[in-house]
Motif scaffolding. Structure first.
Motif, PDB file in Angstrom:
ATOM      1  N   ARG A 281      36.913  33.986  42.877  1.00  0.00           N
ATOM      2  CA  ARG A 281      38.357  34.229  42.855  1.00  0.00           C
ATOM      3  C   ARG A 281      38.984  33.846  41.525  1.00  0.00           C
ATOM      4  O   ARG A 281      39.946  34.480  41.074  1.00  0.00           O
ATOM      5  N   ASP A 282      38.446  32.831  40.893  1.00  0.00           N
ATOM      6  CA  ASP A 282      38.976  32.417  39.599  1.00  0.00           C
ATOM      7  C   ASP A 282      38.840  33.536  38.571  1.00  0.00           C
ATOM      8  O   ASP A 282      39.743  33.753  37.750  1.00  0.00           O
ATOM      9  N   ALA A 283      37.728  34.263  38.617  1.00  0.00           N
ATOM     10  CA  ALA A 283      37.525  35.391  37.701  1.00  0.00           C
ATOM     11  C   ALA A 283      38.564  36.476  37.960  1.00  0.00           C
ATOM     12  O   ALA A 283      39.136  37.046  37.022  1.00  0.00           O
ATOM     13  N   THR A 284      38.808  36.774  39.238  1.00  0.00           N
ATOM     14  CA  THR A 284      39.812  37.782  39.591  1.00  0.00           C
ATOM     15  C   THR A 284      41.183  37.379  39.066  1.00  0.00           C
ATOM     16  O   THR A 284      41.932  38.211  38.530  1.00  0.00           O
ATOM     17  N   GLY A 285      41.516  36.084  39.211  1.00  0.00           N
ATOM     18  CA  GLY A 285      42.798  35.601  38.715  1.00  0.00           C
ATOM     19  C   GLY A 285      42.937  35.753  37.213  1.00  0.00           C
ATOM     20  O   GLY A 285      43.999  36.156  36.708  1.00  0.00           O
ATOM     21  N   LYS A 286      41.879  35.447  36.483  1.00  0.00           N
ATOM     22  CA  LYS A 286      41.918  35.578  35.023  1.00  0.00           C
ATOM     23  C   LYS A 286      42.137  37.025  34.601  1.00  0.00           C
ATOM     24  O   LYS A 286      42.921  37.308  33.685  1.00  0.00           O
ATOM     25  N   ILE A 287      41.437  37.956  35.263  1.00  0.00           N
ATOM     26  CA  ILE A 287      41.582  39.378  34.930  1.00  0.00           C
ATOM     27  C   ILE A 287      42.992  39.863  35.253  1.00  0.00           C
ATOM     28  O   ILE A 287      43.636  40.558  34.451  1.00  0.00           O
ATOM     29  N   ASP A 288      43.485  39.498  36.439  1.00  0.00           N
ATOM     30  CA  ASP A 288      44.826  39.945  36.858  1.00  0.00           C
ATOM     31  C   ASP A 288      45.909  39.419  35.918  1.00  0.00           C
ATOM     32  O   ASP A 288      46.827  40.152  35.530  1.00  0.00           O
ATOM     33  N   GLU A 289      45.822  38.136  35.557  1.00  0.00           N
ATOM     34  CA  GLU A 289      46.815  37.553  34.665  1.00  0.00           C
ATOM     35  C   GLU A 289      46.750  38.191  33.284  1.00  0.00           C
ATOM     36  O   GLU A 289      47.782  38.439  32.645  1.00  0.00           O
ATOM     37  N   GLY A 290      45.557  38.473  32.804  1.00  0.00           N
ATOM     38  CA  GLY A 290      45.404  39.111  31.507  1.00  0.00           C
ATOM     39  C   GLY A 290      45.991  40.509  31.470  1.00  0.00           C
ATOM     40  O   GLY A 290      46.613  40.919  30.486  1.00  0.00           O
ATOM     41  N   ARG A 291      45.829  41.253  32.557  1.00  0.00           N
ATOM     42  CA  ARG A 291      46.383  42.613  32.618  1.00  0.00           C
ATOM     43  C   ARG A 291      47.905  42.596  32.625  1.00  0.00           C
ATOM     44  O   ARG A 291      48.549  43.502  32.087  1.00  0.00           O
TER      45      ARG A 291
END
Length: 209
Positions: free
Chosen positions: A139-149
């Motif tokens: 989930r941490d990876a998903t959060g990083k990608i979403d925030e970056g987008r």
């Protein structure tokens, strides 16, 4: 024998896999808008999926339900194809949590995934072919990608690291080569696949970091 790449899907059916292959290689349009002959023609022309003297490698898509087989099935599938006149030169399995371990059924998913990678590695060594599979990130990876987008950040895959591997770090410990991948968009809105290598067991003179 005819050289072939085997795509063993244990999640999507053959129909779903062909639809995705069609959209990736030939057209973004819905496949149901074409006849079977038109689909085949587009796959051969736009997708360049055909056999020739210069491109003799066939693609074989095989579906079996998830959790219905263990890694021993890779030997059965490969040897059955050999009997039919094919030489498997690459095995792609989708995805690692959908197949069972031959030797580790302890119920501990972390240990079993590590065993599955070991069994893939043994199969690859015995058959002298690469085995490619995939796993989910956490989930941490998903959060990083979403925030970056949200802030239009580029090279999002660089935000990911080994700590973002889902389920079991033993998978990374046992593989020969590991990559993080994430869909990305450039400043013009063009979609591409970001790739970051996180492990390479062997050094080679022509492989770039």
């Amino acid at each position: 024998k005819i050289p072939c790449v085997v795509f063993l899907t244990m999640e999507n059916t053959v129909r779903e896999t062909v639809e995705r292959l069609f959209n990736m290689s030939s057209s973004s349009d819905n496949i149901i808008n074409y006849s079977a002959d038109e689909v085949i023609n587009l796959l051969r022309t736009d997708g360049e999926l055909y056999l020739s003297d210069n491109s003799p490698i066939d693609i074989i898509i095989k579906f079996i339900p998830g959790d219905s087989e263990d890694t021993g099935y890779l030997y059965t599938l490969t040897e059955d194809l050999e009997d039919e006149g094919y030489e498997v030169i690459c095995m792609i399995q989708d995805y690692i949590k959908r197949i069972k371990s031959v030797y580790n059924n302890s119920g501990d998913i972390r240990l079993e995934l590590g065993s599955i990678v070991n069994e893939f590695k043994t199969f690859a060594a015995i058959k002298d072919i690469p085995v490619i599979s995939a796993s989910q990130l956490n989930r941490d990876a998903t959060g990083k990608i979403d925030e970056g987008r949200k802030v239009n950040k580029a090279d999002l895959v660089r935000l990911l690291g080994r700590s973002n591997i889902g389920e079991s770090m033993l998978m990374l410990e046992n593989v020969d080569c590991g990559f993080m991948i994430a869909p990305e968009y450039d400043q013009d809105g063009n979609k591409f696949l970001g790739i970051q290598r996180i492990k390479a067991r062997f050094k080679t003179s022509n492989l770039q970091a």
